[in-house]
Design an enzyme around this catalytic site. Structure first.
Site, PDB file in Angstrom:
ATOM      1  N   GLY A   7      32.451  38.717  40.528  1.00 58.21           N
ATOM      2  CA  GLY A   7      33.560  39.111  39.664  1.00 58.21           C
ATOM      3  C   GLY A   7      33.534  40.605  39.394  1.00 58.21           C
ATOM      4  O   GLY A   7      33.457  41.037  38.241  1.00 58.21           O
ATOM      5  N   GLY A  11      37.622  44.495  34.916  1.00 56.95           N
ATOM      6  CA  GLY A  11      36.943  44.291  33.639  1.00 56.95           C
ATOM      7  C   GLY A  11      35.464  44.670  33.640  1.00 56.95           C
ATOM      8  O   GLY A  11      35.059  45.715  34.161  1.00 56.95           O
ATOM      9  N   ILE A  12      34.670  43.792  33.034  1.00 55.23           N
ATOM     10  CA  ILE A  12      33.239  44.059  32.850  1.00 55.23           C
ATOM     11  C   ILE A  12      32.546  44.222  34.205  1.00 55.23           C
ATOM     12  O   ILE A  12      31.733  45.136  34.399  1.00 55.23           O
ATOM     13  CB  ILE A  12      32.593  42.901  32.047  1.00 55.23           C
ATOM     14  CG1 ILE A  12      33.197  42.832  30.634  1.00 55.23           C
ATOM     15  CG2 ILE A  12      31.081  43.061  31.988  1.00 55.23           C
ATOM     16  CD1 ILE A  12      32.852  41.551  29.866  1.00 55.23           C
ATOM     17  N   GLY A  13      32.893  43.340  35.147  1.00 61.48           N
ATOM     18  CA  GLY A  13      32.245  43.386  36.461  1.00 61.48           C
ATOM     19  C   GLY A  13      32.538  44.674  37.201  1.00 61.48           C
ATOM     20  O   GLY A  13      31.652  45.255  37.839  1.00 61.48           O
ATOM     21  N   SER A 128      29.052  34.159  26.521  1.00 65.02           N
ATOM     22  CA  SER A 128      30.033  34.627  25.537  1.00 65.02           C
ATOM     23  C   SER A 128      29.507  34.252  24.153  1.00 65.02           C
ATOM     24  O   SER A 128      28.758  33.277  24.012  1.00 65.02           O
ATOM     25  CB  SER A 128      31.369  33.915  25.772  1.00 65.02           C
ATOM     26  OG  SER A 128      32.193  34.006  24.614  1.00 65.02           O
ATOM     27  N   TYR A 141      36.072  26.438  27.399  1.00 63.44           N
ATOM     28  CA  TYR A 141      35.429  27.735  27.653  1.00 63.44           C
ATOM     29  C   TYR A 141      34.092  27.812  26.919  1.00 63.44           C
ATOM     30  O   TYR A 141      33.074  28.203  27.490  1.00 63.44           O
ATOM     31  CB  TYR A 141      36.364  28.861  27.205  1.00 63.44           C
ATOM     32  CG  TYR A 141      35.828  30.254  27.423  1.00 63.44           C
ATOM     33  CD1 TYR A 141      35.794  30.804  28.709  1.00 63.44           C
ATOM     34  CD2 TYR A 141      35.361  31.020  26.366  1.00 63.44           C
ATOM     35  CE1 TYR A 141      35.310  32.083  28.917  1.00 63.44           C
ATOM     36  CE2 TYR A 141      34.878  32.299  26.565  1.00 63.44           C
ATOM     37  CZ  TYR A 141      34.852  32.831  27.839  1.00 63.44           C
ATOM     38  OH  TYR A 141      34.360  34.103  28.037  1.00 63.44           O
TER      39      TYR A 141
HETATM   40  P1  NAP Z   1      38.504  39.771  33.812  1.00 65.15           P
HETATM   41  O1  NAP Z   1      38.887  41.150  33.459  1.00 65.15           O
HETATM   42  O2  NAP Z   1      39.521  38.672  33.784  1.00 65.15           O
HETATM   43  O3  NAP Z   1      37.784  39.801  35.248  1.00 65.15           O
HETATM   44  C1  NAP Z   1      37.297  38.610  35.805  1.00 65.15           C
HETATM   45  C2  NAP Z   1      36.604  38.914  37.126  1.00 65.15           C
HETATM   46  O4  NAP Z   1      36.070  37.682  37.650  1.00 65.15           O
HETATM   47  C3  NAP Z   1      37.563  39.463  38.168  1.00 65.15           C
HETATM   48  O5  NAP Z   1      36.859  40.345  39.013  1.00 65.15           O
HETATM   49  C4  NAP Z   1      37.963  38.195  38.935  1.00 65.15           C
HETATM   50  O6  NAP Z   1      38.404  38.426  40.271  1.00 65.15           O
HETATM   51  C5  NAP Z   1      36.639  37.467  38.946  1.00 65.15           C
HETATM   52  N1  NAP Z   1      36.796  36.031  39.180  1.00 65.15           N
HETATM   53  C6  NAP Z   1      37.475  35.149  38.408  1.00 65.15           C
HETATM   54  N2  NAP Z   1      37.428  33.927  38.979  1.00 65.15           N
HETATM   55  C7  NAP Z   1      36.719  34.056  40.124  1.00 65.15           C
HETATM   56  C8  NAP Z   1      36.360  33.167  41.167  1.00 65.15           C
HETATM   57  N3  NAP Z   1      36.702  31.872  41.152  1.00 65.15           N
HETATM   58  N4  NAP Z   1      35.626  33.638  42.208  1.00 65.15           N
HETATM   59  C9  NAP Z   1      35.266  34.947  42.256  1.00 65.15           C
HETATM   60  N5  NAP Z   1      35.582  35.848  41.301  1.00 65.15           N
HETATM   61  C10 NAP Z   1      36.315  35.402  40.250  1.00 65.15           C
HETATM   62  O7  NAP Z   1      37.333  39.225  32.847  1.00 65.15           O
HETATM   63  P2  NAP Z   1      36.241  40.015  31.976  1.00 65.15           P
HETATM   64  O8  NAP Z   1      36.740  40.104  30.592  1.00 65.15           O
HETATM   65  O9  NAP Z   1      35.753  41.224  32.682  1.00 65.15           O
HETATM   66  O10 NAP Z   1      35.102  38.892  31.950  1.00 65.15           O
HETATM   67  C11 NAP Z   1      33.924  38.960  32.744  1.00 65.15           C
HETATM   68  C12 NAP Z   1      32.955  37.906  32.209  1.00 65.15           C
HETATM   69  O11 NAP Z   1      32.701  38.180  30.818  1.00 65.15           O
HETATM   70  C13 NAP Z   1      33.506  36.489  32.271  1.00 65.15           C
HETATM   71  O12 NAP Z   1      32.477  35.608  32.633  1.00 65.15           O
HETATM   72  C14 NAP Z   1      33.952  36.220  30.850  1.00 65.15           C
HETATM   73  O13 NAP Z   1      33.943  34.847  30.524  1.00 65.15           O
HETATM   74  C15 NAP Z   1      32.918  37.006  30.062  1.00 65.15           C
HETATM   75  N6  NAP Z   1      33.363  37.365  28.711  1.00 65.15           N
HETATM   76  C16 NAP Z   1      34.453  38.159  28.501  1.00 65.15           C
HETATM   77  C17 NAP Z   1      34.835  38.453  27.204  1.00 65.15           C
HETATM   78  C18 NAP Z   1      36.030  39.308  26.890  1.00 65.15           C
HETATM   79  O14 NAP Z   1      36.406  39.402  25.702  1.00 65.15           O
HETATM   80  N7  NAP Z   1      36.648  39.983  27.845  1.00 65.15           N
HETATM   81  C19 NAP Z   1      34.115  37.944  26.123  1.00 65.15           C
HETATM   82  C20 NAP Z   1      33.017  37.140  26.368  1.00 65.15           C
HETATM   83  C21 NAP Z   1      32.642  36.863  27.675  1.00 65.15           C
HETATM   84  P3  NAP Z   1      39.998  38.683  40.598  1.00 65.15           P
HETATM   85  O15 NAP Z   1      40.269  40.114  40.178  1.00 65.15           O
HETATM   86  O16 NAP Z   1      40.107  38.476  42.065  1.00 65.15           O
HETATM   87  O17 NAP Z   1      40.773  37.696  39.781  1.00 65.15           O
END
Ligand code: NAP
Length: 231
Positions: A7, A11-13, A128, A141
């Site tokens: 990922g 975002g974070i990744g 999370s 979730y």
């Molecule tokens: P994000 O901006 O929605 O980015 C999600 C990333 O994961 C994207 O690179 C996406 O790829 C990839 N991804 C999603 N489904 C996938 C799949 N089936 N196979 C491969 N890659 C996949 O999310 P984020 O906020 O950075 O979140 C990153 C992590 O932090 C997640 O695990 C999330 O649950 C956790 N988190 C986030 C928050 C928050 O407030 N943002 C809070 C707590 C925990 P594409 O670009 O191709 O879709």
């Protein structure tokens, strides 16, 4: 070192890809469908982008097959859904577990032979704060992220004797696409509930990941990076 980041397109990744690439590490990241974002991160950082649904075990094996032993796996790919449990439906429930939990297992299984061969490695799973305390209207979730915490603790015990560390980052609210559909009033309420009086940024999460990469006597821990919202 050699990093796999699941990922990494947004975002974070994506911030993790930027940070660890800039440190001189070799990074390969996985993403699901957002080719434009993935290519932009790859061009910017020199990291390799591989399109792969982490829910598909064979696809993950193939995506990581020729990488060689990984030193660090950051299991960050995840999806969220907001709604009542009665509205989520089985297909969406199953998909969230397939990505958020099974996807982690698939990535771990793919990198483990190399780590065991090296008798060294670092796995960071992204949970999370809702996995710690549960969120109304995010039951599925929260359940997946609670599973990530249990997985982390159990795997740390299993892999400790092989000198492979397994830890977890539990973010609070982080300003990424994942929060884009949350109502502004809710975002403001969440900010007010946060002792440090701001939302998290992807860079805040990556700082914690960097600590866990370097903290060679830390394993099985859940590092809460939430501005004090959950203490
Ligand atoms: P994000 O901006 O929605 O980015 C999600 C990333 O994961 C994207 O690179 C996406 O790829 C990839 N991804 C999603 N489904 C996938 C799949 N089936 N196979 C491969 N890659 C996949 O999310 P984020 O906020 O950075 O979140 C990153 C992590 O932090 C997640 O695990 C999330 O649950 C956790 N988190 C986030 C928050 C928050 O407030 N943002 C809070 C707590 C925990 P594409 O670009 O191709 O879709």
């Amino acid at each position: 070192m050699n990093f796999i980041i699941a990922g990494g397109s947004r975002g974070i990744g994506a911030e993790a890809v930027r940070f660890f690439s800039a440190q001189g590490h070799r990074v390969r990241f996985l993403y699901e469908k957002n080719h434009a974002a993935a290519m932009a991160v790859s061009r910017e950082t020199g990291a390799e982008a591989v399109c792969c649904d982490v829910a598909d075990k064979d696809a993950v094996t193939e995506a990581l097959r020729d990488f060689g032993p990984a030193d660090v796996l950051i299991n960050n790919a995840g999806i969220a859904h907001y709604g009542l449990i009665s509205q989520i439906g089985k297909a969406q429930w199953d998909r969230m577990f397939a990505v958020n939990v099974h996807g982690m297992y698939h990535c771990i299984d793919a990198v483990l032979p190399g780590m065991l061969q090296n008798q060294s490695g670092c796995i960071i799973n992204v949970s999370s704060m809702w996995g710690q305390v549960g969120a109304s209207c995010e039951v599925c979730y929260s359940a997946t992220k609670g599973a990530v915490i249990a997985l982390t603790k159990a795997l740390a015990k299993e892999l400790g004797p092989s000198h492979i560390r397994v830890n977890c980052v539990a973010p609070g609210v982080v300003l990424t696409d994942m929060c884009a559909n949350v109502a502004p009033e809710t975002m403001e309420w969440l900010r007010e509930e946060t002792p440090l009086e701001r939302h998290g940024l992807p860079a805040d999460m990556v700082q914690a990941m960097d600590y866990l990469v370097r903290a060679c006597f830390v394993t099985g821990q859940v590092l809460a990076v939430n501005g004090g919202m959950i203490i």
